[in-house]
Structure formats: C-alpha cells, structure tokens
Write an enzyme that holds these catalytic residues in place. Structure first.
Site, PDB file in Angstrom:
ATOM      1  N   HIS A  96      47.774  22.162  12.773  1.00  0.00           N
ATOM      2  CA  HIS A  96      48.175  23.115  11.722  1.00  0.00           C
ATOM      3  C   HIS A  96      49.549  23.716  12.028  1.00  0.00           C
ATOM      4  O   HIS A  96      50.383  23.867  11.146  1.00  0.00           O
ATOM      5  CB  HIS A  96      47.173  24.272  11.634  1.00  0.00           C
ATOM      6  CG  HIS A  96      45.800  23.889  11.197  1.00  0.00           C
ATOM      7  ND1 HIS A  96      44.737  23.829  12.061  1.00  0.00           N
ATOM      8  CD2 HIS A  96      45.320  23.557   9.973  1.00  0.00           C
ATOM      9  CE1 HIS A  96      43.657  23.483  11.392  1.00  0.00           C
ATOM     10  NE2 HIS A  96      43.979  23.298  10.132  1.00  0.00           N
ATOM     11  N   GLN A 118      34.665  22.223  -2.175  1.00  0.00           N
ATOM     12  CA  GLN A 118      34.864  20.873  -1.624  1.00  0.00           C
ATOM     13  C   GLN A 118      33.790  20.487  -0.618  1.00  0.00           C
ATOM     14  O   GLN A 118      33.881  19.432  -0.007  1.00  0.00           O
ATOM     15  CB  GLN A 118      36.272  20.728  -1.040  1.00  0.00           C
ATOM     16  CG  GLN A 118      36.550  21.514   0.223  1.00  0.00           C
ATOM     17  CD  GLN A 118      38.028  21.475   0.598  1.00  0.00           C
ATOM     18  OE1 GLN A 118      38.867  22.142   0.002  1.00  0.00           O
ATOM     19  NE2 GLN A 118      38.372  20.681   1.593  1.00  0.00           N
ATOM     20  N   SER A 178      39.639  20.665  13.359  1.00  0.00           N
ATOM     21  CA  SER A 178      38.844  21.866  13.657  1.00  0.00           C
ATOM     22  C   SER A 178      37.438  21.469  14.082  1.00  0.00           C
ATOM     23  O   SER A 178      36.770  22.187  14.818  1.00  0.00           O
ATOM     24  CB  SER A 178      38.764  22.759  12.421  1.00  0.00           C
ATOM     25  OG  SER A 178      40.065  23.094  12.008  1.00  0.00           O
TER      26      SER A 178
HETATM   27  O1  PAF Z   1      42.873  19.876   4.271  1.00  0.00           O
HETATM   28  C1  PAF Z   1      42.325  20.982   4.097  1.00  0.00           C
HETATM   29  O2  PAF Z   1      42.216  21.797   5.022  1.00  0.00           O
HETATM   30  C2  PAF Z   1      41.760  21.337   2.735  1.00  0.00           C
HETATM   31  O3  PAF Z   1      41.211  20.223   2.121  1.00  0.00           O
HETATM   32  C3  PAF Z   1      42.768  22.026   1.822  1.00  0.00           C
HETATM   33  C4  PAF Z   1      43.938  21.120   1.480  1.00  0.00           C
HETATM   34  C5  PAF Z   1      43.295  23.295   2.481  1.00  0.00           C
HETATM   35  C6  PAF Z   1      42.114  22.427   0.499  1.00  0.00           C
HETATM   36  O4  PAF Z   1      41.072  23.306   0.707  1.00  0.00           O
END
Ligand code: PAF
Length: 283
Positions: free
Chosen positions: A37, A61, A186
């Site tokens: 990140h 998601q 993560s």
């Molecule tokens: O890759 C991610 O961490 C997630 O899919 C995102 C792009 C932040 C959308 O929630």
C-alpha cells in the site's frame, strides 16, 4: 494529515485543491496497510500535488461466505503509516454514508468479470466497480493508483473509467513482494509459519512458468499441468484457478506469447485465499 469521514467534506476539500490548480492523486484501499500500500501512496505522491487515500472495507464486494467481519482492521496503525508516508488526506467514511438505505444504483462491467475471481466470487466486481465509482465521484482525483496483484480488478477499473468517461488516469503499480517472493497482502497475516511456506507455491509456480517458457514451452496445457503439480506438492494448498489469459481481454489462451499473463488463486489452509500473477515472459 487530515482525516475526513464525511463524503461531502471530502468533495469540498478536493474542489478547493482543484480550484487552486493542484492535481489530486488517489489510492483507494481497504486498510491494514503493508509495504505494498505504501508503495502505491509513494507513486501517487510522485505523480500528483496532493494525495488522498481512502480506507473503507467495502461490504458490497464480499460474498455471504467471505471474510468481511474478520477482515483485519487497525485504524490507528494505518493512519500513522499514511501520515509517515506523507499522505494529505485519509478519507475513512462510515458504511451508512457510503451506502444510504435508499441507494439503488450499482455499476457492472460486462465480460471482463465473468472468469478468474469473478467466476468464484459472484457480485464481487460489481461491488468493486460501484464503490470505486462512488469514491471517484467523492474524491474527484486526476489519477488513481491500483496494484497489479489484483490484475482483473485493474483491468475492470480501466475499462469502467474509459467506458464511463470518468477522466481519471489509472496507474498500475507492479506487485510488491516479500524478499522470498510472496506477494504482499493483508491476508498474509493469517498465515502461520507452515502455511506461509505453502503460500510460496504461488510465486514459485509463476517463476516455473517463466523458466519453462524461456526454455521454449508454449503449450498452456503442458504449462498448466506443471503448475498444478508444483502447487499441489506443497501441503494444504487447494487450487481455485490457474489461468493463462491475454493481458487486455482476460480471455484464456491456448498458447503463450508476450501478452500472456498467468493468474493464480490458491487456498492456503482453510481460511486464506491468495492470488498472484505475472507475465509469462518477464523481460
Ligand atoms: O483493492 C482493494 O483494496 C479494493 O478492492 C478497493 C479497490 C479499495 C475497492 O474497495
């Protein structure tokens, strides 16, 4: 570093910066930061005047049997890491503000979401496309940086951004790996020492494909068999998919060339599903 919770305040901040002529780079995340990140944030800093990072574990998601409630979270640690790396704003909205009960709109990207992780996770990419659209509308960035580890996600976001004329430049960041090759995630925090050794089967398999291809192997059938044998030789590995795809269409190919990506999803133990990918020819 400013922490903003309200979407309207976030938009007001961005509009103000844009009026001042400053460009905004954006890194959407679900938090629990690792070096991967931070690399995205640094890349955004190189390319834009101001950097906004969103931290939102997006419920839409996750499927009903997935790890939403168990998804690792540590807001204090994340905000300190983002501050240290020089982020200007950490946007961390509440779920109720992102998805008010009266919401009726979702964003679906056709075709690109049918195979790979889309086949295993129905609705996942609609959740991703919807939240990223909302975040783009709230943050109003000039550019956004996404990791190439989620190769399909990156392709879906690129397509959506073009199809909907969003005017956001999408930048893909190469996969950031641990010294031993494990792609940073993560979810790696769930791995104990034996499972972590098994997790190396993914990057090892990609390396093996590259070696075989350089030696002249072009048949996906034979490469697939080699990868399968390699991964299953590690304890507690369960293959979700091994796919050889064209980098743009994400369609399966039968012989590999310079546009071919090998993409893997493998369950390690009972609860961790890892993904990884790489170009078959890596020069
Ligand atoms: O890759 C991610 O961490 C997630 O899919 C995102 C792009 C932040 C959308 O929630």
């Amino acid at each position: 570093m400013k922490i903003i919770r309200q979407p309207a305040e976030m938009t007001a901040w961005s509009k103000h910066r844009s009026r001042e002529g400053q460009s905004i780079g954006f890194v959407p995340t679900m938090g629990f930061f690792h070096e991967g990140h931070l690399a995205l944030m640094r890349m955004a800093e190189q390319q834009a005047d101001r950097v906004v990072v969103s931290l939102f574990v997006n419920p839409s998601q996750f499927g009903p049997n997935e790890d939403l409630s168990a998804y690792p979270r540590d807001f204090e640690r994340d905000s300190q890491m983002a501050r240290d790396v020089g982020v200007d704003v950490l946007f961390a909205p509440e779920s109720g503000d992102m998805y008010p009960p009266e919401s009726k709109t979702t964003v679906t990207v056709a075709d690109l979401t049918d195979n790979l992780c889309g086949a295993d996770r129905p609705g996942h990419f609609t959740g991703v496309a919807t939240v990223v659209s909302k975040l783009f509308n709230i943050v109003r960035p000039d550019l956004a940086v996404f990791g190439q580890k989620d190769f399909q996600q990156l392709a879906v976001i690129r397509r959506m951004t073009r199809d909907l004329n969003m005017g956001v430049d999408i930048i893909g960041h190469p996969i950031v790996r641990e010294k031993d090759g494990l792609a940073m995630s993560s979810r790696n925090t769930y791995l104990d020492a034996p499972l972590r050794r098994s997790a190396l089967s993914l990057s090892g398999a990609i390396q093996q494909v590259c070696t075989l291809a350089v030696e002249g192997e072009r048949s996906v059938q034979r490469l697939n068999a080699a990868v399968e044998a390699f991964i299953t030789s590690f304890p507690e590995t369960g293959i979700d998919y091994i796919s050889f795809i064209n980098k743009d269409s994400l369609q399966q190919v039968t012989t590999v060339d310079r546009d071919t990506v090998v993409a893997l999803a493998v369950k390690i133990g009972n609860r961790v599903r890892l993904i990884d990918n790489g170009f078959v020819f890596q020069d």
